[in-house]
Design a protein around this motif. Structure first.
Motif, mmCIF file in Angstrom:
data_model
loop_
_atom_site.group_PDB
_atom_site.id
_atom_site.type_symbol
_atom_site.label_atom_id
_atom_site.label_comp_id
_atom_site.label_asym_id
_atom_site.label_seq_id
_atom_site.Cartn_x
_atom_site.Cartn_y
_atom_site.Cartn_z
ATOM 1 N N HIS A 33 -4.459 -10.833 8.903
ATOM 2 C CA HIS A 33 -5.216 -11.684 9.813
ATOM 3 C C HIS A 33 -4.600 -13.079 9.957
ATOM 4 C CE1 HIS A 33 -8.638 -13.140 12.061
ATOM 5 N NE2 HIS A 33 -8.754 -14.152 11.224
ATOM 6 N N ASN A 34 -4.140 -13.654 8.864
ATOM 7 C CA ASN A 34 -3.563 -15.010 8.911
ATOM 8 C C ASN A 34 -2.362 -15.092 9.841
ATOM 9 O OD1 ASN A 34 -5.459 -15.685 7.036
ATOM 10 N ND2 ASN A 34 -4.064 -15.653 5.311
ATOM 11 N N GLN A 35 -1.517 -14.082 9.798
ATOM 12 C CA GLN A 35 -0.311 -14.063 10.627
ATOM 13 C C GLN A 35 -0.523 -13.327 11.936
ATOM 14 O OE1 GLN A 35 2.498 -12.211 8.021
ATOM 15 N NE2 GLN A 35 2.847 -14.087 6.857
ATOM 16 N N GLN A 36 -1.641 -12.639 12.067
ATOM 17 C CA GLN A 36 -1.964 -11.818 13.233
ATOM 18 C C GLN A 36 -0.858 -10.811 13.521
ATOM 19 O OE1 GLN A 36 -3.046 -14.426 16.447
ATOM 20 N NE2 GLN A 36 -5.005 -14.907 15.508
ATOM 21 N N LYS A 37 -0.465 -10.085 12.475
ATOM 22 C CA LYS A 37 0.587 -9.076 12.597
ATOM 23 C C LYS A 37 0.072 -7.743 12.089
ATOM 24 C CE LYS A 37 4.463 -12.166 12.159
ATOM 25 N NZ LYS A 37 5.652 -12.529 11.446
ATOM 26 N N LEU A 38 0.501 -6.698 12.763
ATOM 27 C CA LEU A 38 0.203 -5.332 12.360
ATOM 28 C C LEU A 38 1.516 -4.694 11.940
ATOM 29 C CD1 LEU A 38 -1.901 -3.031 12.191
ATOM 30 C CD2 LEU A 38 -1.209 -2.413 14.503
ATOM 31 N N VAL A 39 1.536 -4.121 10.739
ATOM 32 C CA VAL A 39 2.747 -3.489 10.223
ATOM 33 C C VAL A 39 2.453 -2.013 9.986
ATOM 34 C CG1 VAL A 39 4.432 -3.428 8.350
ATOM 35 C CG2 VAL A 39 3.514 -5.615 9.114
ATOM 36 N N LEU A 40 3.274 -1.155 10.589
ATOM 37 C CA LEU A 40 3.199 0.286 10.369
ATOM 38 C C LEU A 40 4.332 0.683 9.450
ATOM 39 C CD1 LEU A 40 2.782 1.424 14.050
ATOM 40 C CD2 LEU A 40 0.996 1.070 12.390
ATOM 41 N N LYS A 41 4.067 1.639 8.576
ATOM 42 C CA LYS A 41 5.088 2.047 7.623
ATOM 43 C C LYS A 41 5.017 3.558 7.424
ATOM 44 C CE LYS A 41 5.879 1.399 2.712
ATOM 45 N NZ LYS A 41 5.524 0.560 1.566
ATOM 46 N N VAL A 42 6.157 4.207 7.498
ATOM 47 C CA VAL A 42 6.273 5.640 7.203
ATOM 48 C C VAL A 42 7.336 5.781 6.131
ATOM 49 C CG1 VAL A 42 6.852 7.921 8.100
ATOM 50 C CG2 VAL A 42 5.606 6.308 9.533
ATOM 51 N N THR A 43 6.982 6.461 5.057
ATOM 52 C CA THR A 43 7.923 6.637 3.955
ATOM 53 C C THR A 43 7.805 8.034 3.370
ATOM 54 O OG1 THR A 43 8.687 5.755 1.839
ATOM 55 C CG2 THR A 43 6.336 5.679 2.230
ATOM 56 N N ASN A 44 8.908 8.501 2.800
ATOM 57 C CA ASN A 44 8.912 9.786 2.102
ATOM 58 C C ASN A 44 9.550 9.637 0.721
ATOM 59 O OD1 ASN A 44 11.628 9.598 2.622
ATOM 60 N ND2 ASN A 44 11.771 11.459 3.815
ATOM 61 N N ASN A 45 9.497 8.451 0.154
ATOM 62 C CA ASN A 45 10.045 8.090 -1.160
ATOM 63 C C ASN A 45 11.568 8.012 -1.182
ATOM 64 O OD1 ASN A 45 7.500 7.838 -2.246
ATOM 65 N ND2 ASN A 45 7.477 9.902 -3.084
#
Length: 77
Positions: A33-45
């Motif tokens: 909320h402070n930075q107003q950023k949405l981060v998506l992350k996809v990982t498989n280790n």
């Protein structure tokens, strides 16, 4: 961790990772909320791809992507 430069790059890389080994992949979304950023992350280790956005029109793309991925992962082939 690699940040994709464009939405299309993220979408292609994430879908290929998710379809290769769906049982090993994780998909997460985090809003700061402070930075107003949405981060998506996809990982498989082994590999990790991220996408960061601050603009409103990307939300529709993210919603569509999430629906498509969940539909593909839960459908019986």
């Amino acid at each position: 961790m690699v940040f994709a430069k464009t939405w299309e790059d993220f979408e292609i890389a994430a879908e290929s990772m998710l379809m290769e080994h769906p049982e090993k992949c994780r998909y997460s979304m985090k809003y700061t909320h402070n930075q107003q950023k949405l981060v998506l992350k996809v990982t498989n280790n082994q590999k990790c791809i991220q996408y960061k956005t601050e603009i409103q029109p990307d939300l529709k793309k993210i919603e569509k992507f999430t629906g498509n991925v969940m539909n593909q992962l839960t459908s019986k082939n």
